[in-house]
Write a protein that holds these residues in place. Sequence first.
Motif, PDB file in Angstrom:
ATOM      1  N   ALA A  74       0.815  -1.217   0.000  1.00 37.92           N
ATOM      2  CA  ALA A  74       0.000   0.000   0.000  1.00 37.92           C
ATOM      3  C   ALA A  74       0.849   1.268   0.000  1.00 37.92           C
ATOM      4  CB  ALA A  74      -0.940  -0.009   1.211  1.00 37.92           C
ATOM      5  N   ASP A  75       1.955   1.278   0.778  1.00 39.77           N
ATOM      6  CA  ASP A  75       2.770   2.483   0.840  1.00 39.77           C
ATOM      7  C   ASP A  75       3.430   2.793  -0.499  1.00 39.77           C
ATOM      8  OD1 ASP A  75       4.310   0.133   1.246  1.00 39.77           O
ATOM      9  OD2 ASP A  75       5.973   1.336   2.025  1.00 39.77           O
ATOM     10  N   ILE A  76       3.818   1.742  -1.223  1.00 41.08           N
ATOM     11  CA  ILE A  76       4.422   1.927  -2.541  1.00 41.08           C
ATOM     12  C   ILE A  76       3.378   2.414  -3.541  1.00 41.08           C
ATOM     13  CG2 ILE A  76       5.602   0.760  -4.450  1.00 41.08           C
ATOM     14  CD1 ILE A  76       6.773  -1.183  -2.417  1.00 41.08           C
ATOM     15  N   LEU A  77       2.182   1.837  -3.465  1.00 44.41           N
ATOM     16  CA  LEU A  77       1.103   2.248  -4.360  1.00 44.41           C
ATOM     17  C   LEU A  77       0.739   3.712  -4.162  1.00 44.41           C
ATOM     18  CD1 LEU A  77      -1.312  -0.819  -4.300  1.00 44.41           C
ATOM     19  CD2 LEU A  77      -0.122   0.095  -6.294  1.00 44.41           C
ATOM     20  N   GLU A  78       0.689   4.133  -2.919  1.00 45.90           N
ATOM     21  CA  GLU A  78       0.341   5.532  -2.645  1.00 45.90           C
ATOM     22  C   GLU A  78       1.360   6.477  -3.262  1.00 45.90           C
ATOM     23  OE1 GLU A  78      -2.424   6.891  -1.365  1.00 45.90           O
ATOM     24  OE2 GLU A  78      -3.153   4.827  -1.498  1.00 45.90           O
ATOM     25  N   ARG A  79       2.614   6.111  -3.183  1.00 50.20           N
ATOM     26  CA  ARG A  79       3.657   6.946  -3.776  1.00 50.20           C
ATOM     27  C   ARG A  79       3.539   6.974  -5.301  1.00 50.20           C
ATOM     28  NH1 ARG A  79       9.175   4.851  -1.530  1.00 50.20           N
ATOM     29  NH2 ARG A  79       9.958   6.540  -2.879  1.00 50.20           N
ATOM     30  N   LYS A  80       3.214   5.832  -5.886  1.00 53.47           N
ATOM     31  CA  LYS A  80       3.053   5.790  -7.341  1.00 53.47           C
ATOM     32  C   LYS A  80       1.852   6.627  -7.770  1.00 53.47           C
ATOM     33  CE  LYS A  80       3.914   2.072  -9.798  1.00 53.47           C
ATOM     34  NZ  LYS A  80       5.202   2.328 -10.465  1.00 53.47           N
ATOM     35  N   LYS A  81       0.767   6.532  -7.033  1.00 50.64           N
ATOM     36  CA  LYS A  81      -0.423   7.318  -7.349  1.00 50.64           C
ATOM     37  C   LYS A  81      -0.123   8.811  -7.283  1.00 50.64           C
ATOM     38  CE  LYS A  81      -3.950   4.029  -5.747  1.00 50.64           C
ATOM     39  NZ  LYS A  81      -5.002   3.786  -4.730  1.00 50.64           N
ATOM     40  N   ALA A  82       0.749   9.178  -6.362  1.00 50.88           N
ATOM     41  CA  ALA A  82       1.099  10.593  -6.194  1.00 50.88           C
ATOM     42  C   ALA A  82       2.117  11.065  -7.231  1.00 50.88           C
ATOM     43  CB  ALA A  82       1.640  10.819  -4.787  1.00 50.88           C
ATOM     44  N   GLY A  83       2.560  10.138  -8.085  1.00 55.33           N
ATOM     45  CA  GLY A  83       3.506  10.520  -9.132  1.00 55.33           C
ATOM     46  C   GLY A  83       4.938  10.598  -8.658  1.00 55.33           C
ATOM     47  N   ASP A  84       5.258   9.916  -7.562  1.00 55.29           N
ATOM     48  CA  ASP A  84       6.614   9.933  -7.017  1.00 55.29           C
ATOM     49  C   ASP A  84       7.519   9.057  -7.892  1.00 55.29           C
ATOM     50  OD1 ASP A  84       8.952   9.784  -5.588  1.00 55.29           O
ATOM     51  OD2 ASP A  84       8.028   9.222  -3.683  1.00 55.29           O
ATOM     52  N   ALA A  85       8.362   9.687  -8.719  1.00 58.27           N
ATOM     53  CA  ALA A  85       9.213   8.957  -9.656  1.00 58.27           C
ATOM     54  C   ALA A  85      10.327   8.195  -8.935  1.00 58.27           C
ATOM     55  CB  ALA A  85       9.817   9.917 -10.677  1.00 58.27           C
ATOM     56  N   THR A  86      10.650   8.571  -7.710  1.00 60.33           N
ATOM     57  CA  THR A  86      11.754   7.910  -7.010  1.00 60.33           C
ATOM     58  C   THR A  86      11.416   6.473  -6.622  1.00 60.33           C
ATOM     59  OG1 THR A  86      11.038   8.696  -4.824  1.00 60.33           O
ATOM     60  CG2 THR A  86      12.535  10.117  -6.080  1.00 60.33           C
ATOM     61  N   VAL A  87      10.130   6.153  -6.536  1.00 56.94           N
ATOM     62  CA  VAL A  87       9.762   4.800  -6.134  1.00 56.94           C
ATOM     63  C   VAL A  87      10.197   3.787  -7.191  1.00 56.94           C
ATOM     64  CG1 VAL A  87       7.421   4.851  -7.129  1.00 56.94           C
ATOM     65  CG2 VAL A  87       7.919   3.351  -5.193  1.00 56.94           C
ATOM     66  N   ASP A  88      10.110   4.151  -8.468  1.00 59.44           N
ATOM     67  CA  ASP A  88      10.545   3.235  -9.529  1.00 59.44           C
ATOM     68  C   ASP A  88      12.043   2.973  -9.441  1.00 59.44           C
ATOM     69  OD1 ASP A  88       7.996   2.969 -10.584  1.00 59.44           O
ATOM     70  OD2 ASP A  88       8.233   4.682 -11.922  1.00 59.44           O
ATOM     71  N   GLU A  89      12.811   4.010  -9.117  1.00 54.83           N
ATOM     72  CA  GLU A  89      14.255   3.838  -8.967  1.00 54.83           C
ATOM     73  C   GLU A  89      14.575   2.945  -7.780  1.00 54.83           C
ATOM     74  OE1 GLU A  89      18.254   3.938  -9.610  1.00 54.83           O
ATOM     75  OE2 GLU A  89      16.607   4.539 -10.948  1.00 54.83           O
ATOM     76  N   GLU A  90      13.854   3.108  -6.684  1.00 55.00           N
ATOM     77  CA  GLU A  90      14.078   2.267  -5.509  1.00 55.00           C
ATOM     78  C   GLU A  90      13.772   0.801  -5.825  1.00 55.00           C
ATOM     79  OE1 GLU A  90      11.844   3.844  -2.254  1.00 55.00           O
ATOM     80  OE2 GLU A  90      12.790   5.822  -2.385  1.00 55.00           O
ATOM     81  N   LEU A  91      12.694   0.568  -6.559  1.00 55.15           N
ATOM     82  CA  LEU A  91      12.355  -0.801  -6.951  1.00 55.15           C
ATOM     83  C   LEU A  91      13.418  -1.373  -7.874  1.00 55.15           C
ATOM     84  CD1 LEU A  91       8.498  -0.445  -7.535  1.00 55.15           C
ATOM     85  CD2 LEU A  91       9.634  -1.522  -5.590  1.00 55.15           C
ATOM     86  N   ARG A  92      13.916  -0.545  -8.786  1.00 55.06           N
ATOM     87  CA  ARG A  92      14.961  -1.007  -9.710  1.00 55.06           C
ATOM     88  C   ARG A  92      16.214  -1.445  -8.953  1.00 55.06           C
ATOM     89  NH1 ARG A  92      15.712   3.310 -12.488  1.00 55.06           N
ATOM     90  NH2 ARG A  92      14.137   2.852 -14.060  1.00 55.06           N
ATOM     91  N   GLN A  93      16.582  -0.715  -7.916  1.00 50.81           N
ATOM     92  CA  GLN A  93      17.767  -1.074  -7.141  1.00 50.81           C
ATOM     93  C   GLN A  93      17.600  -2.412  -6.430  1.00 50.81           C
ATOM     94  OE1 GLN A  93      20.610   0.398  -7.549  1.00 50.81           O
ATOM     95  NE2 GLN A  93      19.589   1.912  -8.869  1.00 50.81           N
TER      96      GLN A  93
END
Length: 589
Positions: free
Chosen positions: A441-460
């Motif tokens: 849920a916390d990751i989804l909320e960040r994605k919904k808000a357009g937080d581009a850093t979450v994709d980078e964190e997942l990539r790492q």
Amino acid sequence: MKKRFLGILLTMVMILSLLSGCNKGNKDTNEEAKPAASDASTVTGESTDQPAETSADTGSKKFDDVKLKMLVCWNGGFKTAADQYNNEVATAIRDKIGVTVEYEGIMMSETEKLNLMFASGDMPDIINAPYWGGDAGETAVIKKAATEGRLLPIEDLIGKYPNLANAYDIGIVSQSYLENDLDFEGFGGHRYILPQETPGDDADVTNWTYGVFVRGDVPKTLGIDPTTIKTADQLYDFMEKAKEYGFKDANGNDCIVATTYHNGWDSTGYSINYSQKQFTDYVKQADGTYTYKYLTDDWITRELFIWKLVNKGLMDVECFKQTDAQADEKVGNGTALFASAQFGSVINSTKLTGLYSSNPDMRYIPVGPMTYKDGSPLVQLEQNGRNGSPAIIFPTSCSNIDAALTYLDYVNSEEGARLCQYGIEGDTYTMNDKGQPRLNADILERKKAGDATVDEELRQKGITYILGRTLQADKRFTWWGEINPGDADAAVPEQVAYKKARPVERVNGYPLTGLVIKYENYDVVKKFAFEGTTRDDYTQRAYFAGTEEEARAILKDYQNYLLTQENGIFKDYLKFVNECAKSRDDILD
């Protein structure tokens, strides 16, 4: 007697083993030296000293820490985790099958890189590259490498890997792609190409969401409903009004009206209203005969529309030579009021800069979609089964073909794909009541808000990038009800709506492009008509011509160029095209 026979037999086995040891590591690419496709042990290099074990609980092979290199041969580089060996996903894969693949991208022409690599012999274990089939430049290089013995055949191996075995099924790939490119006659019955990113089912066909997109505050300010823009003339009027208003970007700077991404991709979106609905570059004329698209008046009309945009200051004059990074900046800051490309690229640009979150009024939205020349709505035409695709090939430098195929087979299983796409259960995702993985849920909320850093964190953590270049028959939607992590819960609503407005339409039939390559002098025609930058050179000169008459003359010169090269052979080629069109009753133009 039995003891004597046993002694002789053991002696023979020892001699054969010694001979095999002397031969190991031979990289000679001559046909005589190339190992048979069915004998995997002869092409696995030094790793054969440590044979794979079979895991009792899964049935999958387990290797002893085999490390492989994959070249991702797509211009623009390839983003990976900073640590490709120790990230969570790579570690979990290694724990399961004992194989790690590290990826390297390129920043140059795909065709040029392939040529340099095969010429030098400096090749990795695995290569991921475009294999669009037909007369595509990368396809020609890969076919040449295969016929010269620089690639390993896989037809006797692939059936051993259940998640790869259906790669050549019709519906996964098209009949014409299979016959003309995957089973190219020059391969002598071998298969060297593993097609990728093919649809596992109808629901898994990727909608690329091509189109023209406008900064959201522009139509609102001008009082224009962008969904009513259906023709090139309406689009031109819309652009002129946007220019006259004097919009500023997110930083208060002056705007450009319309741009594209790298090297003019995809300027054709602005002029598509002048085109017929068709699958190939061969156009059926009023009299029932076929001609080449670039010889038609419609093509000249399309290019003159782009000339008009440039001439009237509506088109970004840098866009035909710029990089994606430059486009990201122009779109990401709202400097370009219009952009033509895939919607995902446009949205991603605004997320990279933070514009998507900081200025929601500036989020880009679709124009139209526009229509074809006949007024019918635009769709994404797809053949029943891909007619060209990204592909994986295995050069003779592959140190362990068995480990490479085991790796690809695992990441294309539901378990392996879920690991690559979502990470570790409990850490980054949980299973819902339908048995489908969903990001926490916390990751989804960040994605919904357009937080581009979450994709980078997942990539790492190793998430998404591995599957991005190893996916074979795509079953993600069938398995999980979403293509990308978060789509079902955090998808961009504008993009979801646009997929419905410009849907995928699958068509049956045999494309003319699969037949015309059999023309006896096709290589001659291909060299001047389909390869190189000649057409781009002509069209870009036309775009920057001082008058419409001058631009038209340049475009006419290109048509004349096609018809006069090599003693006018293109006219004979067109006769062959029309003979091909009469040869089947399922022709797809």
